[in-house]
Every structure is written in structure tokens, then in C-alpha cells.
Design an enzyme around this catalytic site. Sequence first.
Site: not given
Length: 379
Positions: A101, A189
Amino acid sequence: MKIHEYQARTILRGRGVPVPRFEVVTDPAEARRVAEEIGGMVVVKAQVHVGGRGKAGGVKLANTPEEAEQHARNILGMDIKGLTVHKVMVAHAVDIEREYYVGIVVDRATKGPVFMVSSEGGVDIESVAAETPEKIFKLPIDPVQGLTVSQAAQLAAHLDDRVEVVGQVAPVVTKLYNAFVASDASLAEINPLVVSPDGKVWAVDAKMNIDDNALFRHPEIAAMRDSADESDELRKAREMGLSFVKLDGNVGCVVNGAGLAMTTMDLIKFYGGEPANFLDIGGSSSPEKVMTAFDIITSDPNVRVILLNIFGGITRCDDVAEGLIEALEARPLSLPLVVRLTGTNETRARQILAEHGMESAQTMDEVVEKAVAMARGQA
Ligand code: GDP
Ligand code: MN
């Protein structure tokens, strides 16, 4: 404003982030054609403004073009967390060895961007944050200095200890940061950022939220707006320049000024009521804006009463009162209305309302208590 994965992928690809080949389609036959063009294994992905599409069945791998077509047929029209899928992405599927992530948000505490990375990628990051917060590494960024070369290396090294991988991840986080700043994003993201078995790094998902107040200087991003995902109320409010946030209560609020609107909501809570919305009609309280606000609020079946709270500064209360009477005569309201008009020319305003059989409260307490009682069916 939220943008779709395919739009965020386009922005990131434009900055040199490695993104697997993809196309967006709206029917199953097109999905098959794109899968044929791409060749090999592809992934078919719902394009809707929510996360967790994978778990909801909106992300499917396909080994053949026929399978891609079948997945597209299943996913198009699917309901994911209340949103209907109108578009799917067909993308080259990457073999995944590791999922990471990487993301940036604007953080209130540090008053600037904060980078977050985790080797627990792929899954929903909120649950990682809730259950194992130590698995997320956070790095506040000085917005003036920007992300430094050593910070980029630090973030990358946190994820992987292989030199060849770190050497690819560091430029990806730098490019993500640059895209975040250049697009006036409030969130950017990549989840997951993957490493394939051959050691190559790929962004297989991308998400960006753009600050609405900066859209005027990004016409190319503003044009990405997908109103299919926007409720009619939100679209009307946006087009009229109203700041509207829907809530779950039954006291509809029409207020001028964000501060007064928040105070009104606080006071509704204080008197034991629940606001149905936040609504700031802005500095000028033109009758059109007030009528649009009424339309938006009356379309919410929970609402029992509308509270109009206007502070007349430059806007004169008597003008507002006249506009209100005019508007209500043209289009009567289906819900009870309580009014507080205060400030410039308020005496005259009260007189105008009284001539039309309407009252205006003097104080906030008075009007809010009354609205809350009416919403309860007690007045
Ligand atoms: P989200 O669930 O909405 O966040 O959608 P993602 O794009 O993150 O996809 C969910 C999951 O599907 C990922 O975490 C991967 O495990 C899997 N997935 C997505 N793209 C690919 C791909 O190209 N190859 C493989 N093998 N799996 C993928
Ligand atoms: Mn994802």
C-alpha cells in the site's frame, strides 16, 4: 471530487508510473475485443466510486476473451455499495508476488501531506489501520520542501529489502507525490502496488480525490466528473453553488454562511433534534438559491420541518423576506417552515413576513427549539 480508477491511472501513467495496459468499455462485446487486443490474462474491474470492489465481486480475472466478456456481462449493471456499474476496465493482469500500500492524504494534525506505506497492501487499509496500526509507516511531508530523495528511498526501503525493488518503488512514490500536488488532490493512493515474480513493480489500482475548491484550475480533471455517481440533490446543489451535505436527521436546514450553518446544526443537536443536512447557501441569499435549497430538502422523505436561518449582513433581511414571499407564492412548500431573519433591516423584514402571515423568530434558540419540537410532532 472522486475520480475513477481509470482516470487516476491515466494521470499516474502520464507521470511515468508503471501502469498495466488498460481500456474502459461499457459493453461485454467491447470487453472481449479489448481482452483479445491485450492478450493473455486480463482483469475486468468495475469503475465505481467506492473501494472494496474486489470483495464485492467487481474485480475478476479472465484467462480468455470469452471469459472477459462473461465477467463484463456480470459486472456491468451490478450494484456495489449502492452504486450501479456503468463502465468496466479491462486491463492486462499482472502476476502478483507481493502487494503493498502507498498513499498520501492531507493530515489535519501535521497540517500537511502525510505519506503512508504498508507491506500489508491489497486489503482495505482502514482495517489495517484499525487492527494493526504498527504495520503502517507514516511520514509527514513538508509541503514547501516536498518529498525529498532520501524520504522517497526511506518509504521504499520500508516496503521491500531488495535493491532492485526499492530502486523501482522510490521513483513511484515520488511520481505519486508529484501527481498529488499537481492535481490538488486530497488523497492519492495505489493499493496494491505490486511486485511480480520477475521483480517488476506495477500500480494495479489507483485512487485520487481532488479538492473541489481547486477544480477551477484543472479543467481537464473537472471534465472527469461522473455525474452518474452523484445524487440529483448533490448535482443541483453543486450547479447552484450551494454547499450541501446530506445527513440522517429530520430538521432540514437552509442557512447562509458555513459557520452559521454549523452553529445551527450544533444547536439542533443541543435541543435534542437531528439535522437532515448541512446547507450553506452562500453570502447572497437569492430567491433561486433558497428555492433550490427547499427543493433539495423536500426531496428527502425524512424531513419534517425546514429551518431557514439567515443573517443579513450585506444581504438585507427585507430583500430576503420579499424574495421568500415571492418564491413561496410561486411554489408553495409542502413542509412547515420556521424562519429566523436577523441583521440589516430585520424589523422591516419581520413586518413583511407578518403581512403574509409568517413569523420570524428573534433568536437562534427560539427558532431551533421550535423546529425541533415540530420535527417531533409536538408543535
Ligand atoms: P479494490 O478492491 O476496489 O481496491 O480493487 P483492486 O483494484 O485493488 O483489486 C482488488 C484485488 O484484485 C487486488 O488486491 C488484487 O489482489 C486483485 N487484482 C487486481 N488486479 C490484479 C491483477 O492485475 N492481477 C492479479 N493477479 N490480481 C489482481
Ligand atoms: Mn485497491
